[in-house]
Design an enzyme around this catalytic site. Structure first.
Site, PDB file in Angstrom:
ATOM      1  N   PRO A 121      -7.194  -5.008   5.211  1.00 15.31           N
ATOM      2  CA  PRO A 121      -7.944  -4.486   4.054  1.00 15.31           C
ATOM      3  C   PRO A 121      -7.107  -3.544   3.186  1.00 15.31           C
ATOM      4  O   PRO A 121      -7.231  -3.552   1.959  1.00 15.31           O
ATOM      5  CB  PRO A 121      -9.112  -3.739   4.699  1.00 15.31           C
ATOM      6  CG  PRO A 121      -9.328  -4.429   6.000  1.00 15.31           C
ATOM      7  CD  PRO A 121      -7.941  -4.785   6.476  1.00 15.31           C
ATOM      8  N   TYR A 122      -6.247  -2.757   3.817  1.00 12.37           N
ATOM      9  CA  TYR A 122      -5.372  -1.849   3.068  1.00 12.37           C
ATOM     10  C   TYR A 122      -4.364  -2.646   2.228  1.00 12.37           C
ATOM     11  O   TYR A 122      -4.136  -2.344   1.049  1.00 12.37           O
ATOM     12  CB  TYR A 122      -4.657  -0.910   4.051  1.00 12.37           C
ATOM     13  CG  TYR A 122      -3.684   0.048   3.396  1.00 12.37           C
ATOM     14  CD1 TYR A 122      -4.142   1.086   2.595  1.00 12.37           C
ATOM     15  CD2 TYR A 122      -2.309  -0.080   3.592  1.00 12.37           C
ATOM     16  CE1 TYR A 122      -3.249   1.965   1.991  1.00 12.37           C
ATOM     17  CE2 TYR A 122      -1.413   0.790   3.011  1.00 12.37           C
ATOM     18  CZ  TYR A 122      -1.887   1.814   2.203  1.00 12.37           C
ATOM     19  OH  TYR A 122      -1.004   2.684   1.606  1.00 12.37           O
ATOM     20  N   VAL A 123      -3.797  -3.689   2.815  1.00 11.97           N
ATOM     21  CA  VAL A 123      -2.836  -4.518   2.079  1.00 11.97           C
ATOM     22  C   VAL A 123      -3.528  -5.208   0.902  1.00 11.97           C
ATOM     23  O   VAL A 123      -2.979  -5.299  -0.194  1.00 11.97           O
ATOM     24  CB  VAL A 123      -2.172  -5.568   3.009  1.00 11.97           C
ATOM     25  CG1 VAL A 123      -1.144  -6.387   2.235  1.00 11.97           C
ATOM     26  CG2 VAL A 123      -1.517  -4.896   4.198  1.00 11.97           C
ATOM     27  N   LYS A 182      -4.008  -2.623  -1.917  1.00 13.82           N
ATOM     28  CA  LYS A 182      -2.754  -2.336  -2.620  1.00 13.82           C
ATOM     29  C   LYS A 182      -2.293  -3.559  -3.421  1.00 13.82           C
ATOM     30  O   LYS A 182      -1.719  -3.421  -4.507  1.00 13.82           O
ATOM     31  CB  LYS A 182      -1.659  -1.904  -1.628  1.00 13.82           C
ATOM     32  CG  LYS A 182      -1.970  -0.646  -0.820  1.00 13.82           C
ATOM     33  CD  LYS A 182      -2.170   0.599  -1.678  1.00 13.82           C
ATOM     34  CE  LYS A 182      -0.885   1.248  -2.157  1.00 13.82           C
ATOM     35  NZ  LYS A 182      -1.133   2.495  -2.944  1.00 13.82           N
TER      36      LYS A 182
END
Lengths: 217, 217
Positions: A130-132, A135
């Site tokens: 989810p973070y990737v 970003k």
């Protein structure tokens, strides 16, 4: 040249503001969330603007009024709740991009994560993906604007003392990098317009930051 | 006209596949995640393609191969973990859009949420905001493509029996709407090219679905 540092109170942000204030030609305005964070930056002679990244675009645009460049180095870091990942790492970044446009600021430096490609999303584990994704979309949004952007993709961040030496290129082998040297790479990018329209990965290395940033293809 | 229904096993999806199979000119291919979901659709005479929305674009593009339209009606629904919100509602949707492009499918119908504007994000409560952000970026991504899109923004979804009567316009007053009538609105959009390039909100109302969709400005 005045630079709005969004996420100034983060670990990269604090280093960056120090470097900016020590430089000859730059000065910082710091965007911070809490009044109690202000004194650190006031002691460095930097301006402060009290805005939360969950505020609206106009609030962020007001903080960006009259600056020459915006640096986005805020981040939930991938270890907070996934709600913050989408609200800060994605939507906070995009709102900051839109705020720069609203305020007429052309220069924008994004601190991304090491690899935000579609391939990296598919290969990331369930916790990190989810973070990737967040970003990835922030980077894509920035690239679709006509801002003078630079996207910096740091390797695995450490609190080691910086060396002033890095390895930087569109693709480098994954490795550690001290936050202090990422702050230096941001400074070098602000000072070198050859970094406009470029994105590059940064890890620890053997080239001076200034040369490394100057040599990015 | 063959239609790939992504999220076929959802409550809107199942209704939609029934309507498609009952129609004269359309037939459904259903994208489902588990083999045990297949028999429901096979019994309706629909094709099935076993693909997870967390798979890569190529896997989804393979499911879209040879169809004439794609309907995205998958959703984590805003009640699952925020990791699924970003992986399914945002990234799953964008991957499906990219897959349609890869497969050369021009027609794309997106089932969005009632209000995905920037204003709606700012006004949403902390729990709901990440879902609105995810749907916002998926809608924005679709609008930036050159696909023949229709974006449907349903009101508060209920399992009430459909009436075949709705109120639909770019902006309507918030209200309930039966899922069955959203499925009808999708069908009507597939059957009416005037809906291309349009986005509209749908709540319960007093106009037949066909007329309502035909009258969208």
């Amino acid at each position: 040249m005045k630079v709005l540092v969004v996420g100034a109170n983060g670990q990269i942000g604090k280093q960056l503001v120090k470097f900016i204030q020590e430089s000859d030609n730059l000065e910082a305005r710091t965007m911070i969330r809490k009044q109690e964070q202000a004194s650190f930056f006031e002691d460095l002679g930097a301006e402060t603007a009290l805005v939360d990244l969950e505020d609206d675009i106009d609030a962020i645009a007001k903080a960006a009024d009259g600056v020459d460049a915006v640096v986005f180095t805020a981040g939930s870091g991938g270890h907070t709740g996934k709600d913050k990942t989408i609200m800060i790492d994605l939507d906070g970044a995009v709102k900051t991009i839109e705020a720069a446009k609203t305020a007429g600021v052309k220069r924008f430096i994004m601190i991304s994560s090491f690899d935000t490609t579609r391939k990296a999303i598919q290969e990331a584990n369930e916790n990190f993906a989810p973070y990737v994704v967040a970003k990835h979309y922030a980077d894509e949004w920035l690239k679709a604007t006509d801002l003078d952007y630079t996207i910096i993709h740091p390797g695995f961040l450490t609190n080691d003392e910086g060396t002033g030496m890095i390895n930087a290129a569109p693709e480098v082998k994954s490795d550690e990098v001290p936050r202090e040297d990422i702050a230096r790479a941001i400074l070098a990018s602000l000072e070198n317009d050859k970094s406009i329209g470029k994105e590059f990965q940064v890890v620890k290395g053997t080239t001076t930051v200034k040369e490394a940033v100057d040599s990015i293809k």
